[in-house]
Design an enzyme around this catalytic site. Structure first.
Site, PDB file in Angstrom:
ATOM      1  N   GLU A 179      -7.559  22.097 -27.591  1.00  0.00           N
ATOM      2  CA  GLU A 179      -6.444  21.851 -28.693  1.00  0.00           C
ATOM      3  C   GLU A 179      -5.329  22.688 -28.431  1.00  0.00           C
ATOM      4  O   GLU A 179      -5.384  23.879 -28.595  1.00  0.00           O
ATOM      5  CB  GLU A 179      -7.170  21.985 -29.953  1.00  0.00           C
ATOM      6  N   ARG A 180      -4.254  21.782 -28.433  1.00  0.00           N
ATOM      7  CA  ARG A 180      -2.799  22.457 -28.218  1.00  0.00           C
ATOM      8  C   ARG A 180      -2.860  23.446 -27.159  1.00  0.00           C
ATOM      9  O   ARG A 180      -2.204  24.391 -27.062  1.00  0.00           O
ATOM     10  CB  ARG A 180      -2.410  23.420 -29.570  1.00  0.00           C
ATOM     11  N   GLU A 203      -7.694  20.970 -43.634  1.00  0.00           N
ATOM     12  CA  GLU A 203      -7.505  19.830 -42.590  1.00  0.00           C
ATOM     13  C   GLU A 203      -8.748  19.072 -42.282  1.00  0.00           C
ATOM     14  O   GLU A 203      -8.948  18.673 -41.216  1.00  0.00           O
ATOM     15  CB  GLU A 203      -6.776  20.421 -41.302  1.00  0.00           C
ATOM     16  N   ARG A 240       3.308  23.522 -50.029  1.00  0.00           N
ATOM     17  CA  ARG A 240       2.275  24.067 -49.065  1.00  0.00           C
ATOM     18  C   ARG A 240       2.290  25.487 -48.776  1.00  0.00           C
ATOM     19  O   ARG A 240       1.176  26.300 -48.460  1.00  0.00           O
ATOM     20  CB  ARG A 240       2.435  23.287 -47.396  1.00  0.00           C
ATOM     21  N   LYS A 297      -2.631  33.494 -41.229  1.00  0.00           N
ATOM     22  CA  LYS A 297      -1.529  33.147 -40.363  1.00  0.00           C
ATOM     23  C   LYS A 297      -0.356  33.872 -40.837  1.00  0.00           C
ATOM     24  O   LYS A 297      -0.067  34.274 -41.907  1.00  0.00           O
ATOM     25  CB  LYS A 297      -0.909  31.693 -40.245  1.00  0.00           C
ATOM     26  N   ASP A 348       3.011  27.348 -40.643  1.00  0.00           N
ATOM     27  CA  ASP A 348       2.225  27.043 -39.659  1.00  0.00           C
ATOM     28  C   ASP A 348       2.928  27.356 -38.327  1.00  0.00           C
ATOM     29  O   ASP A 348       3.185  26.475 -37.583  1.00  0.00           O
ATOM     30  CB  ASP A 348       1.731  25.390 -39.674  1.00  0.00           C
ATOM     31  N   GLU A 399      -3.043  36.292 -37.764  1.00  0.00           N
ATOM     32  CA  GLU A 399      -3.158  35.482 -36.674  1.00  0.00           C
ATOM     33  C   GLU A 399      -1.693  35.119 -36.331  1.00  0.00           C
ATOM     34  O   GLU A 399      -0.981  34.516 -37.009  1.00  0.00           O
ATOM     35  CB  GLU A 399      -3.965  34.290 -37.243  1.00  0.00           C
ATOM     36  N   GLU A 427       2.402  25.995 -29.361  1.00  0.00           N
ATOM     37  CA  GLU A 427       2.495  24.818 -30.006  1.00  0.00           C
ATOM     38  C   GLU A 427       3.803  24.333 -30.538  1.00  0.00           C
ATOM     39  O   GLU A 427       4.448  23.359 -30.288  1.00  0.00           O
ATOM     40  CB  GLU A 427       1.253  24.624 -31.085  1.00  0.00           C
ATOM     41  N   GLU A 487      15.094  29.096 -31.080  1.00  0.00           N
ATOM     42  CA  GLU A 487      15.472  29.016 -32.708  1.00  0.00           C
ATOM     43  C   GLU A 487      17.022  28.006 -32.679  1.00  0.00           C
ATOM     44  O   GLU A 487      17.234  27.390 -33.667  1.00  0.00           O
ATOM     45  CB  GLU A 487      15.399  30.150 -33.261  1.00  0.00           C
ATOM     46  N   TRP A 530       1.746  15.771 -45.204  1.00  0.00           N
ATOM     47  CA  TRP A 530       1.441  17.237 -44.808  1.00  0.00           C
ATOM     48  C   TRP A 530       2.143  18.220 -45.304  1.00  0.00           C
ATOM     49  O   TRP A 530       1.609  19.466 -45.049  1.00  0.00           O
ATOM     50  CB  TRP A 530       1.688  17.186 -43.233  1.00  0.00           C
TER      51      TRP A 530
HETATM   52  C1  BDP Z   1      -2.205  23.783 -36.620  1.00  0.00           C
HETATM   53  C2  BDP Z   1      -2.440  22.847 -35.283  1.00  0.00           C
HETATM   54  C3  BDP Z   1      -3.979  22.426 -35.624  1.00  0.00           C
HETATM   55  C4  BDP Z   1      -4.796  23.380 -35.746  1.00  0.00           C
HETATM   56  C5  BDP Z   1      -4.452  24.056 -37.159  1.00  0.00           C
HETATM   57  C6  BDP Z   1      -5.353  25.327 -37.207  1.00  0.00           C
HETATM   58  O1  BDP Z   1      -1.654  21.783 -35.275  1.00  0.00           O
HETATM   59  O2  BDP Z   1      -4.117  21.637 -34.169  1.00  0.00           O
HETATM   60  O3  BDP Z   1      -6.089  23.051 -35.977  1.00  0.00           O
HETATM   61  O4  BDP Z   1      -3.032  24.769 -37.093  1.00  0.00           O
HETATM   62  O5  BDP Z   1      -4.764  26.489 -37.281  1.00  0.00           O
HETATM   63  O6  BDP Z   1      -1.106  24.755 -36.144  1.00  0.00           O
HETATM   64  O7  BDP Z   1      -6.573  25.156 -37.650  1.00  0.00           O
END
Ligand code: BDP
Length: 659
Positions: free
Chosen positions: A151-152, A277, A327, A351, A356, A378, A384, A491, A521
């Site tokens: 994933e990513r 999610e 969010r 994070k 995100d 994190e 991504e 950026e 989202w």
């Molecule tokens: C987002 C990603 C997704 C991840 C999510 C995460 O798009 O694929 O599952 O974060 O951190 O940035 O759980």
């Protein structure tokens, strides 16, 4: 018995450990003292260097002055990972109490090269600032229909999993562990935080596969962690509930965890994405996230394991028309009330930004607001949202800004007592990271986790020296020229002034100005004919700015004091709003987008001029990616500039074409 250094499969790049990086170590007389598995790793490393460059290695003799390099037990207690380095009377000495310390000491000598063997050196103590320096691999065991194997992931397939199971040959995993140890990383989670059904089974009947990976990592001091699903007791144990306060559920986790430790005695612990999610979590039972995390902490505690509980909890199905739900507020709102409730071996993994992993976000206010909780910060090394390893975007300066950000008197680097974690960017690609220059991100992450206040440029220098040991000054200069400012360049040509997103939905590559604007989202820019940006002030907006302590809450509250680069993250302003730089917002958007593309053109030309100084395969791979980066940067420039021209009706003051 010395442990042989892993042999790279044919065609795989040695990254920052090419044989030539060991030249200075190899040509010496080295004494290695002490015992334990990692001492055998150190012996194997030195033995290989001697084989390549002459020199010899002796075990367990008296350090009688006949040696250039002595690696062995130190006099003081520096923990398992610390080491000392000194040079006196022609002998360089690395002292460490633990095997890991000795290994890190050896890699330090490798970094210093000939310098480690010149003159005298006063004794210096080296210890990591953060005990946990971890990579999360978002790798799926079975190929996921949408997300694929990783994933990513932008670097080919998984290093660990193939055809639905752990790879047969793990020599490359050993080599990966070696690269990670050489930049100071000591933990790896081997599967995706989104735990699907196949992956869930790694915890129980497939733990043997994880144990094999742990065996491959162990000689380089890396502990293995596993992402688990909160619903495991139901999915795997056949229980009717996963309620964290239910006795049968707690017993199930205790039993499952005991069996994990039977298979992997030095297992690191669990990583959990819950109520996030669509993942299951404690909310379904009316329990708190502290209840959930503490249940797993209790199961891990007898064995010294840790649960990494992610704070990435927000509503991904919100009503986009409702501007009161923000969010950015979510992690703080969910977790601050729980401060002090988490067990000692539960780490809340946050994070670095509140949204995100955008190219520009403020530092998460949650990090400064949980003094009684162990936090891990994190980062996202996999690119991504920063060009997916097709664009050059060296993130060292961004991470360094995050780690140096201060709440009261403490920097983020000091608050991350639970460690620094990053989503890995490595895969089975011959260059490990798809884009060969993205190796610099992985290396920089490891070094910043060891020393969060290190200067990122210094770290980049190390990476250049190791990766290109014979680099003429022109190559080193060229690499700095294309990497140093690459994050700022990225950026410039993407979403402006901290507003974020504007990416293609789903895969998140390339521009889509309104891609997420009318979806649930929670990622909006609110551009209209009058202005753009999100009002997150306490006075008139979502209140997010009020989640910070002073001085940040005050600074972010007003558009007059908010830093330009975050203006649209915190405020909705008219296009004619004058930035602290003196430019209007709209003119800033036009200018930066033209500049960003021009900078990519320049970097591409710089790279072309380095042909002949870099091996042809690497040169070609980077050159090819620059073509794509330039195409994509132009697309960003044109879409973003056209969009804001059409919304605002304000032409470019310099008469360039925006339409
Ligand atoms: C987002 C990603 C997704 C991840 C999510 C995460 O798009 O694929 O599952 O974060 O951190 O940035 O759980």
């Amino acid at each position: 018995m010395p442990l042989p250094v892993p042999v790279l499969p044919e065609g795989v790049d040695p990254a920052w450990l090419p044989p030539a990086a060991f030249r200075a170590v190899g040509g010496r007389r080295t004494l290695i003292r002490g015992s334990g598995p990692l001492v055998e790793t150190v012996h194997g490393e030195v033995a290989q260097a001697c084989q390549l460059f002459g020199g010899r290695v002796v075990r367990d003799a008296a350090p009688d002055g006949a040696y250039d390099l002595v690696l062995g037990p130190g006099a003081e207690d520096l923990g398992d990972e610390g080491f000392t380095l000194a040079r006196e009377g022609g002998t360089t000495t690395v002292g460490a109490c633990g095997g890991r310390g000795l290994l890190y000491g050896l890699f330090h000598v490798v970094r210093l090269g000939e310098d480690a063997f010149r003159g005298e050196r006063a004794r210096v103590v080296h210890r990591p600032a953060l005990a946990l320096r971890m990579l999360d691999h978002w790798d799926n065991v079975a190929v996921h229909p949408v997300m694929g194997q990783v994933e990513r992931g932008y670097a080919g397939g998984s290093l660990f999993w193939e055809d639905g199971r752990a790879r047969g040959g793990l020599e490359r995993v050993r080599a990966y562990g070696r690269l990670l140890a050489a930049c100071g990383i000591n933990a790896v989670a081997v599967n995706n935080v989104n735990v699907h059904e196949t992956e869930a089974r790694l915890l129980t009947d497939r733990i043997g596969e994880v144990a094999r990976l742990a065996d491959a990592f162990r000689p380089y001091g890396i502990r293995t962690h596993l992402s688990v699903t909160f619903a495991a007791p139901m999915l795997l144990g056949g229980l009717l509930t996963a309620d964290p306060l239910d006795g049968t559920v707690r017993d199930w986790w205790a039993g499952a965890t005991r069996r994990v430790y039977e298979a992997i005695p030095d297992f690191g612990g669990y990583v959990v994405k819950a109520d996030s999610e669509g993942r299951p979590g404690p909310f379904a039972y009316g329990r708190s996230h502290a209840d959930g995390a503490n249940m797993l902490a209790a199961a891990l505690d007898p064995f010294g394991g840790t649960v990494h509980w992610r704070a990435f909890v927000y509503d991904h199905r919100q009503d986009w028309r409702d501007r009161t739900t923000d969010r950015a507020r979510a992690a703080y709102d969910h977790f601050v009330p729980l401060d002090g409730e988490f067990a000692g071996n539960a780490v809340l993994q946050v994070k670095h930004g509140p949204m995100d992993f955008q190219a520009r976000e403020p530092v998460s206010p949650l990090i400064g607001a949980m003094p009684r909780t162990r936090l891990a910060v994190e980062l996202q090394v996999t690119q991504e949202y920063t060009g997916q390893q097709r664009h050059v975007c060296w993130l060292g300066p961004m991470w360094s800004e995050v780690l140096r950000f201060r709440y009261d008197d403490t920097r983020v680097g000091g608050l991350a007592r639970g460690g620094l974690v990053a989503v890995s960017n490595a895969g089975d690609d011959p260059f490990w990271t798809g884009h060969p220059l993205a190796q610099a991100n992985l290396y920089t992450f490891g070094r910043l986790a060891w020393r969060p206040d290190a200067g990122p440029r210094e770290v980049l220098d190390e990476w250049i020296q190791l990766t290109f040991p014979d680099a003429p000054a022109r190559l080193a200069g060229g690499l700095h020229a294309v990497l140093d400012g690459s994050w700022r360049t990225y950026e410039k040509y993407t979403a402006p002034l901290g507003v974020g997103f504007m990416v293609q939905p789903g895969h998140h590559y390339g521009p889509s100005v309104d891609g997420y604007e009318y979806s649930p989202w929670g990622t909006y820019h609110f551009a209209d004919r009058d202005g753009v940006g999100v009002d997150r002030s306490a006075a008139t907006g979502t209140g997010y700015a009020g989640q910070y302590g002073k001085p940040w809450s005050e600074l972010y509250e007003s558009p007059d004091t908010c830093p330009d680069e975050l203006l649209l993250f915190f405020h909705h302003v008219p296009y004619g709003h004058v930035l602290r730089s003196g430019k209007t917002v709209i003119q800033h958007i036009y200018d930066t987008h033209f500049e960003g593309v021009a900078e990519v053109e320049e970097a591409r030309a710089t790279w072309a001029s380095l042909a002949g100084l870099v091996d042809p395969a690497r040169h070609a791979r980077v050159a090819e990616r620059y073509e794509e980066q330039l195409r994509c940067a132009r697309e960003w420039r044109d879409q973003v500039n056209s969009y804001f021209f059409r919304k605002s009706g304000v032409p470019d003051a310099r008469g360039r074409r925006v339409y």
